[in-house]
Motif scaffolding. Structure first.
Motif, mmCIF file in Angstrom:
data_model
loop_
_atom_site.group_PDB
_atom_site.id
_atom_site.type_symbol
_atom_site.label_atom_id
_atom_site.label_comp_id
_atom_site.label_asym_id
_atom_site.label_seq_id
_atom_site.Cartn_x
_atom_site.Cartn_y
_atom_site.Cartn_z
ATOM 1 N N THR A 59 0.862 -1.184 0.000
ATOM 2 C CA THR A 59 0.000 0.000 0.000
ATOM 3 C C THR A 59 0.898 1.233 0.000
ATOM 4 O OG1 THR A 59 -0.074 0.440 2.362
ATOM 5 C CG2 THR A 59 -1.576 -1.257 1.542
ATOM 6 N N VAL A 60 0.256 2.381 0.066
ATOM 7 C CA VAL A 60 0.974 3.656 0.030
ATOM 8 C C VAL A 60 1.971 3.796 1.188
ATOM 9 C CG1 VAL A 60 -0.809 4.914 1.352
ATOM 10 C CG2 VAL A 60 0.575 6.130 -0.329
ATOM 11 N N PHE A 82 -2.317 -2.151 -3.673
ATOM 12 C CA PHE A 82 -3.648 -1.829 -3.149
ATOM 13 C C PHE A 82 -3.710 -0.310 -3.073
ATOM 14 C CE2 PHE A 82 -6.631 -0.990 0.332
ATOM 15 C CZ PHE A 82 -7.666 -1.865 0.072
ATOM 16 N N GLY A 83 -4.195 0.312 -4.139
ATOM 17 C CA GLY A 83 -4.221 1.772 -4.232
ATOM 18 C C GLY A 83 -3.970 2.181 -5.664
ATOM 19 N N ALA A 84 -4.353 3.416 -5.975
ATOM 20 C CA ALA A 84 -4.193 3.899 -7.351
ATOM 21 C C ALA A 84 -2.785 4.453 -7.579
ATOM 22 C CB ALA A 84 -5.241 4.961 -7.647
ATOM 23 N N GLY A 85 -2.312 5.274 -6.660
ATOM 24 C CA GLY A 85 -0.999 5.900 -6.810
ATOM 25 C C GLY A 85 0.114 4.885 -6.618
ATOM 26 N N LEU A 108 -12.043 4.261 -6.526
ATOM 27 C CA LEU A 108 -11.990 5.198 -5.409
ATOM 28 C C LEU A 108 -12.223 6.638 -5.859
ATOM 29 C CD1 LEU A 108 -8.903 6.199 -6.004
ATOM 30 C CD2 LEU A 108 -8.325 4.208 -4.650
ATOM 31 N N ARG A 247 -1.279 13.890 -3.271
ATOM 32 C CA ARG A 247 -0.102 13.497 -2.495
ATOM 33 C C ARG A 247 0.517 14.757 -1.894
ATOM 34 N NH1 ARG A 247 -1.979 9.212 -2.570
ATOM 35 N NH2 ARG A 247 -1.115 7.220 -3.259
ATOM 36 N N HIS A 294 -5.410 11.251 5.548
ATOM 37 C CA HIS A 294 -5.375 10.495 4.284
ATOM 38 C C HIS A 294 -6.550 9.508 4.204
ATOM 39 C CE1 HIS A 294 -2.582 8.771 0.940
ATOM 40 N NE2 HIS A 294 -3.865 8.621 0.630
ATOM 41 N N SER A 297 -10.109 7.673 0.176
ATOM 42 C CA SER A 297 -10.783 6.459 -0.320
ATOM 43 C C SER A 297 -11.301 5.585 0.824
ATOM 44 C CB SER A 297 -9.809 5.642 -1.184
ATOM 45 O OG SER A 297 -8.777 5.098 -0.385
ATOM 46 N N ARG A 303 -12.779 0.425 -0.354
ATOM 47 C CA ARG A 303 -11.682 -0.454 0.078
ATOM 48 C C ARG A 303 -11.939 -1.906 -0.333
ATOM 49 N NH1 ARG A 303 -8.644 2.883 3.735
ATOM 50 N NH2 ARG A 303 -8.338 4.673 2.355
ATOM 51 N N MET A 306 -11.312 -2.005 -4.072
ATOM 52 C CA MET A 306 -9.863 -1.986 -4.322
ATOM 53 C C MET A 306 -9.294 -3.396 -4.127
ATOM 54 S SD MET A 306 -9.129 1.590 -2.328
ATOM 55 C CE MET A 306 -7.346 1.615 -2.287
HETATM 56 C C1 8YV Z 1 -5.357 4.767 -0.864
HETATM 57 C C2 8YV Z 1 -4.661 6.645 -2.391
HETATM 58 O O1 8YV Z 1 -6.065 4.588 0.290
HETATM 59 O O2 8YV Z 1 -5.167 4.955 -3.965
HETATM 60 C C3 8YV Z 1 -4.454 5.887 -3.651
HETATM 61 O O3 8YV Z 1 -3.532 6.263 -4.397
HETATM 62 O O4 8YV Z 1 -4.148 7.673 -2.224
HETATM 63 C C4 8YV Z 1 -5.480 6.206 -1.263
HETATM 64 O O5 8YV Z 1 -6.781 6.615 -1.456
HETATM 65 C C5 8YV Z 1 -3.943 4.350 -0.623
HETATM 66 O O6 8YV Z 1 -3.096 4.725 -1.644
HETATM 67 C C6 8YV Z 1 -3.862 2.860 -0.445
HETATM 68 O O7 8YV Z 1 -2.600 2.358 -0.770
#
Ligand code: 8YV
Length: 330
Positions: A59-60, A82-85, A108, A247, A294, A297, A303, A306
């Motif tokens: 994850t982030v 697990f996340g978009a970024g 998300l 971010r 943060h 999402s 979640r 995701m």
């Molecule tokens: C996530 C987010 O919760 O998805 C993303 O990039 O910034 C968040 O909403 C987080 O990254 C989970 O890894």
């Protein structure tokens, strides 16, 4: 289950606690190592995970740097984020090591846009200041000039990065009678621009100096690190409010805090920070700033969705197909 099937099941290591339904399904499908205690893994633990996993689900909060990638050179085939970024993953190192990366876009978008709107409403209308006063027992009753904020409708919002989330914010802003402006590397197709009634600015500085609200919605990359540095932030109008649900590192936080303190920027609504989970003490001192942990999402629906995407990406990859949400290979 026989020993043989157990041995042939791919090893999936998940770095943080995920929703129960996702973890249960992962346990059914893979030889999965979960993190039920949800204790963030340090560098050594991440390297160890990469050394033993076929698939890593970070994850982030995990720094998947070149050393982690290197540790995975004999085993790791897929990083199913697990996340978009994916700014916390060294994508170039992964490419060099022939590791696939997937993410979880799309699911998300609406929740993050809702949170951006919540911040956009909260700062000019001083909602959290009001709540704090009331809970502290300091409210002496209605008064004509008490807690006056600023009107939302009829204002201009400049969106930096008009991808999925930026566009979802634009739709909401339109419903609030806010004029939408945007800056993006590549201009949107005319039909989408028309639908959103959005005005394009090729030059970010020009846009910034004309907006009442600014929302940051671009990904963090080398190019967008401190995109809003001190000089650029000075272009904002003194009554402008800055929202960031993307971010933290895209904004020079110190500069932002300084400029708000001296009244060069009216306020900010921030869901993300440069050194999460540490919050710049200067920001904590400011009244006209709303700070959230943060949680863009953080809905059960997002979640779980995701997690479903992570499952689908892993399954497709292991079955020899192209995972639907591939970041790498391009
Ligand atoms: C996530 C987010 O919760 O998805 C993303 O990039 O910034 C968040 O909403 C987080 O990254 C989970 O890894």
């Amino acid at each position: 289950m026989t020993d043989k099937t157990m041995r042939t099941r791919p090893k999936v290591i998940v770095t943080r606690k995920l929703p129960d339904s996702i973890e249960t399904r992962m346990a059914e499908l893979f030889d999965v190592q979960l993190n039920l205690a949800d204790k963030p893994m340090d560098q050594a633990a991440l390297e160890d995970a990469a050394r033993h996993a076929d698939v890593l689900v970070p994850t982030v909060t995990d720094n998947i740097n070149a050393d982690v990638i290197k540790a995975g050179k004999n085993s790791l085939k897929l990083i199913a984020n697990f996340g978009a970024g994916v700014n916390h993953i060294d994508v170039a190192a992964a490419r060099g090591a022939n590791i696939t990366i997937t993410n979880t876009p799309g699911v998300l978008t609406e929740d993050t846009a809702d949170l951006a709107m919540a911040l956009l409403l909260s700062v000019p209308r001083r909602i959290f200041e009001g709540e704090k006063i009331l809970r502290a027992g300091d409210w002496s009753g209605w008064a004509p000039t008490f807690l006056m904020g600023h009107r939302i409708q009829g204002k201009r919002l400049g969106i930096i990065g008009m991808g999925r989330i930026g566009q979802a914010i634009a739709k909401r802003a339109k419903a609030f009678n806010i004029a939408v402006h945007y800056h993006k590397r590549n201009r949107l197709p005319v039909e989408i621009e028309g639908e959103l009634e959005a005005t394009y600015w090729d030059n970010l500085d020009e846009m910034l100096s004309r907006m009442d609200f600014v929302s940051v919605n671009c990904p963090l990359t080398e190019e967008t690190h401190h995109l809003l540095g001190r000089e650029r932030l000075k272009r904002l109008q003194p009554h402008a409010v800055l929202i960031n649900t993307a971010r933290g590192e895209i904004i020079d936080e110190n500069a932002l805090a300084d400029l708000i303190e001296v009244g060069r920027i009216a306020g900010a609504g921030l869901d993300v920070f440069e050194e999460e989970p540490t919050i710049n003490p200067k920001l904590l001192e400011l009244e006209n700033v709303v700070l959230l942990p943060h949680m863009g999402s953080a809905t059960v629906e997002a979640r779980v969705a995701m997690g479903e995407k992570v499952l689908i990406n892993i399954r497709a990859f292991l079955d020899g197909h192209k995972s639907p949400d591939r970041v790498l290979p391009f």
